[in-house]
Structure formats: C-alpha cells, structure tokens
Motif scaffolding. Structure first.
Motif, PDB file in Angstrom:
ATOM      1  N   GLN A  16       0.817  -1.217   0.000  1.00 59.04           N
ATOM      2  CA  GLN A  16       0.000   0.000   0.000  1.00 59.04           C
ATOM      3  C   GLN A  16       0.853   1.270   0.000  1.00 59.04           C
ATOM      4  OE1 GLN A  16      -2.757  -0.515   3.328  1.00 59.04           O
ATOM      5  NE2 GLN A  16      -4.178  -1.665   2.041  1.00 59.04           N
ATOM      6  N   PHE A  17       1.958   1.202  -0.756  1.00 65.39           N
ATOM      7  CA  PHE A  17       2.782   2.376  -0.995  1.00 65.39           C
ATOM      8  C   PHE A  17       2.315   3.010  -2.298  1.00 65.39           C
ATOM      9  CE2 PHE A  17       6.918   0.898   1.347  1.00 65.39           C
ATOM     10  CZ  PHE A  17       6.175   0.743   2.507  1.00 65.39           C
ATOM     11  N   SER A  18       1.980   4.267  -2.274  1.00 66.50           N
ATOM     12  CA  SER A  18       1.503   4.918  -3.498  1.00 66.50           C
ATOM     13  C   SER A  18       2.333   6.134  -3.890  1.00 66.50           C
ATOM     14  CB  SER A  18       0.034   5.332  -3.347  1.00 66.50           C
ATOM     15  OG  SER A  18      -0.126   6.178  -2.207  1.00 66.50           O
ATOM     16  N   VAL A  19       2.680   6.963  -2.909  1.00 66.70           N
ATOM     17  CA  VAL A  19       3.411   8.195  -3.204  1.00 66.70           C
ATOM     18  C   VAL A  19       4.795   8.131  -2.553  1.00 66.70           C
ATOM     19  CG1 VAL A  19       3.432  10.705  -2.973  1.00 66.70           C
ATOM     20  CG2 VAL A  19       1.264   9.502  -3.314  1.00 66.70           C
ATOM     21  N   PRO A  20       5.861   8.275  -3.340  1.00 64.10           N
ATOM     22  CA  PRO A  20       7.204   8.227  -2.754  1.00 64.10           C
ATOM     23  C   PRO A  20       7.492   9.437  -1.871  1.00 64.10           C
ATOM     24  CG  PRO A  20       7.320   8.805  -5.088  1.00 64.10           C
ATOM     25  CD  PRO A  20       5.896   8.432  -4.797  1.00 64.10           C
ATOM     26  N   THR A  21       8.297   9.225  -0.846  1.00 59.09           N
ATOM     27  CA  THR A  21       8.694  10.322   0.034  1.00 59.09           C
ATOM     28  C   THR A  21       9.712  11.198  -0.701  1.00 59.09           C
ATOM     29  OG1 THR A  21      10.556   9.116   0.990  1.00 59.09           O
ATOM     30  CG2 THR A  21       8.385   8.796   2.018  1.00 59.09           C
ATOM     31  N   PRO A  22       9.994  12.388  -0.184  1.00 60.25           N
ATOM     32  CA  PRO A  22      10.963  13.267  -0.866  1.00 60.25           C
ATOM     33  C   PRO A  22      12.319  12.620  -1.124  1.00 60.25           C
ATOM     34  CG  PRO A  22       9.728  14.528   0.750  1.00 60.25           C
ATOM     35  CD  PRO A  22       9.295  13.103   0.920  1.00 60.25           C
ATOM     36  N   ILE A  23      12.861  11.894  -0.147  1.00 59.46           N
ATOM     37  CA  ILE A  23      14.171  11.278  -0.385  1.00 59.46           C
ATOM     38  C   ILE A  23      14.076  10.198  -1.449  1.00 59.46           C
ATOM     39  CG2 ILE A  23      13.966   9.530   1.445  1.00 59.46           C
ATOM     40  CD1 ILE A  23      17.151  11.459   0.414  1.00 59.46           C
ATOM     41  N   GLN A  24      12.946   9.508  -1.531  1.00 63.67           N
ATOM     42  CA  GLN A  24      12.742   8.508  -2.573  1.00 63.67           C
ATOM     43  C   GLN A  24      12.596   9.168  -3.943  1.00 63.67           C
ATOM     44  OE1 GLN A  24       9.298   6.522  -1.001  1.00 63.67           O
ATOM     45  NE2 GLN A  24      10.454   5.543   0.659  1.00 63.67           N
ATOM     46  N   GLN A  25      11.876  10.280  -4.001  1.00 62.09           N
ATOM     47  CA  GLN A  25      11.713  11.001  -5.265  1.00 62.09           C
ATOM     48  C   GLN A  25      13.050  11.484  -5.811  1.00 62.09           C
ATOM     49  OE1 GLN A  25       8.781  14.159  -5.017  1.00 62.09           O
ATOM     50  NE2 GLN A  25       7.400  12.915  -3.778  1.00 62.09           N
TER      51      GLN A  25
END
Length: 411
Positions: free
Chosen positions: A20-29
């Motif tokens: 249920q991961f949909s939006v990456p966090t800033p460090i992931q982006q």
C-alpha cells in the motif's frame, strides 16, 4: 509523483501495491531516478524518511536487469547495528517478494550456521554488520567479487562506532567497478572523507537541513535534579497516559536501573543494551511493538534500527555525550511524516552537554521548570568548566560541522 511514474520493474510495482505504498517520500523522489541511472549517491536524510526504499527499490530493479552470477552476492548493504540490519533486510524482502531475488541478513550475536547455509544456497542481496561480514569473508563462506551495488546505511553512526578499520578491510574484497550509495543522518568531516575515498563523482541529495532535528518532532527540555529524573518520567507517562515510550540513557547500568524502578512504579518496562543477548533484545522489541511493554529503555547502540511508525514519545533521560546522537535519538519518533514529541531531562551537571547541542543545532535551548520538580539551585555542579567554555566558544563562532572528533579527543 507516484511510484508508477518512476518506471520500476512490474514485480516491484506489485510489491508496492501489496504494501500500500503509493506516493514516494521526498528522499525517494530524489534518490530513485539517480540510482536507476547508475550514479553514485551521497544522501543526507533523517531516520523515518523512507531511505531504505530509496536505495533498495532501484537496486532491486537494476539486479533484475543484470545477468545473474550463479547465486553470488550482487548487492551489499552495510549497517552499524544488528537491529538496523534486521530492519533493512526485512524491508528488502518485502520489496523483493515477487522478484525471485533472495536477501540474507548477516550479523553478530547470532548462530553463524544458518547464515552460512543461506549464503551457500545463493543470495542476491546481503545486509550485514561489518564485524560478522568479515567473519564470513575470512572463513570463505562469502565472496564479494561480483558485487555491483554497495550501500553504506547510517554511515555517520558506523564511523562513530569505530568501524572504519573493518570497512577498509571489507573494501579490499569489492570490485573497483561498482555503484556506491552513502546515506547518513548527519554530514560531518568524517562522512565527507569516506565519500571522497569510495564514491565516484556522487550526486548529492538531501531532504533535511544537515545536523537538524526532525521538523515534526516537538522538542521539550526540563531542568530537573538527576536523582528525580525517574520520578518525573513516571509522573509524565502516567499523568498523560503515554503509551509506547522510548527512553534513552548513556549507559547499560542506567538502562537497567531505570527499567527496574519504572516497573516498580507500575509501568511495564524492559531494557535493551549491548549486554543483552540478541534473543532477549528481539523479544523486548517485539513486546514493545505489540504494546505488551509500555516503556523501553535503551542505550544509543541498542536502539538503532527501531522502526515504529506510530512511536509518539522519546525521552532523553540523559543527554548524549556526542551531540549528533541526539538527532538519531529523537529521529525514532516523528517518522513517516507523523508528529512526535522528544523530551529531554537536563540536570545541572549536563549543562555543558546542552551547550554542545546548541552548537550543533545552532539555536538556544532553554529548559523549563515543571512545578513540583524544580531543580535544587543550591547543588554544586561537577567541574565541567573546560567543556562548557569550549562549547560556548564553538556556539559563538557558529562553527558547527566537523567538530565531533575534536570534542571527543579533548575529553
């Protein structure tokens, strides 16, 4: 931005959907596209920002695209503690659940035979602490000649714990041609030196100001006599009905002592530190996560890798000797974008430690008094004048970075 826009392998998208991961966090982006492109990476990010996925998802993607090497290790993650290694390995297995890629966790304090068996069967990713990894290298149960991806996780902590010798020995077993990623909560002279030595033209990313505390963590400081700290902690936990409270101490003895006394106060409490067996530490952490244990008292080393998204309260019963450890401590709360509270109890003998923390954070920290627990101003502090003078001088100059080694050498 969505994870789908990052164009990861379908098997990874399926795992992210399951999790249920949909939006990456800033460090992931910031990190994932650069790692996918093959760049080395120097990244600063607080704990709880999703950094494991930031490096592991693109590494798994690249492993799926690379030719296999008959079960030989192709990705290596170095972590400073057993707890962190276990956490990273568990997350990596979750991300890789539909890929067929195998992950092994290698750490000390546990039976080496199951680790040898797993390595013999063939694995693609190894997550390891430096000491146990060297044991396997010396025994010949592990080879790193096919490693194409290397990660230093919490590099600052690894250096603080004195692993530079082990790291140098491990690096001799790795191919020169590889992708190297370095993640650190703080960026000081030691970390930059490590990056300069073993990273090739790294891309620089970061989502938090260097040497800063997590933005969503409310920080409170209470002045209180040392012999009344336990009483104050019991009062605050009981009065406010706090659940799942993580308490930090500097020493193993104090961790045990606080746990003993808090239990007497009716608060189910366990202690974890380096003298506890790995089984005892795992059991204590499991009870804490499940809510069976309300309070966990830990030393800095033992608490690394504790990942509880809903942990709301951290108490520093004793300020750390190394100011940067404060950032790691309070990073246990306020994770995944959630709010948290970090409460520090400061005795008169710890004033110089508070001043060093002011130097690091570059802000004035003024402890408040809680009615009924006011400090006794007639008490004479220990002679920390040299340390205090040094801290004030550093603060006035606002010279924050690169001073940890100097502080430790002068003590």
């Amino acid at each position: 931005m969505s994870f789908q826009s990052l164009q990861l392998a379908p098997e990874l998208d399926q795992a992210l959907a399951t999790l249920q991961f949909s939006v990456p966090t800033p460090i992931q982006q910031q990190s994932i596209p650069l790692v996918l492109e093959g760049h080395d990476l120097l990244a600063t990010a607080q704990t709880g920002t999703g950094k494991t996925a930031a490096f592991m998802l693109p590494i798994l993607h690249r492993l799926l695209k690379e030719p296999e090497h008959n079960g030989k290790v192709r990705a290596l993650v170095l972590a400073p503690t057993r707890e962190l290694a276990q956490q990273v390995a568990a997350n990596s297995e979750a991300y890789a659940q539909y890929t067929g890629l195998k992950v092994a966790c290698i750490y000390g304090g546990a039976n080496i035979s199951p680790q040898e068996k797993a390595l013999k069967a063939g694995v693609d990713v190894v997550v390891a602490t430096p000491g146990r990894l060297l044991d396997h290298l010396l025994k010949g149960t592990l080879k790193l000649d096919k490693v194409s991806h290397l990660v230093f996780d919490e590099a600052d902590r690894m250096l603080d714990m004195g692993f530079i010798g082990e790291i140098k020995r491990i690096m001799r077993h790795l191919p020169e041609q590889r992708q190297t990623l370095l993640f650190s909560a703080t960026l000081d002279e030691q970390v930059q030196k490590l990056a300069a030595q073993w990273l090739a033209k790294p891309q620089r990313v970061g989502v938090d100001p260097e040497n800063s505390a997590a933005e969503k963590v409310e920080q409170l400081f209470y002045a209180v006599d040392d012999d009344r700290k336990r009483e104050l902690m019991s009062h605050l936990i009981g009065k406010n009905n706090w659940q799942q409270v993580l308490i930090f101490t500097r020493t193993k003895n104090m961790a045990d002592e606080y746990a003993k006394e808090l239990n007497k106060d009716g608060l189910p409490t366990l202690a974890i530190h380096g003298d506890k067996s790995q089984g005892a530490r795992d059991k204590a952490l499991a009870q804490f996560k499940s809510g069976k244990t309300r309070v966990l008292v830990a030393t800095d080393v033992a608490a690394r890798g504790i990942d509880i998204v809903d942990l709301n309260y951290v108490i520093n019963a004793q300020l750390p000797f190394v100011a940067e450890d404060y950032i790691h401590r309070i990073g246990r709360t306020g994770r995944a974008g959630k709010a948290g509270m970090a409460l520090s109890l400061v005795s008169i003998d710890e004033q110089w430690l508070l001043e060093e923390l002011e130097v690091l954070l570059d802000e004035r920290l003024t402890p408040q008094w809680l009615q009924g627990y006011e400090p006794d101003l007639t008490k004479v502090p220990k002679d920390n004048r040299k340390n205090s003078a040094k801290a004030r001088k550093q603060r006035d100059k606002k010279h924050i970075l690169g001073k940890r080694d100097q502080r430790r050498r002068k003590k």
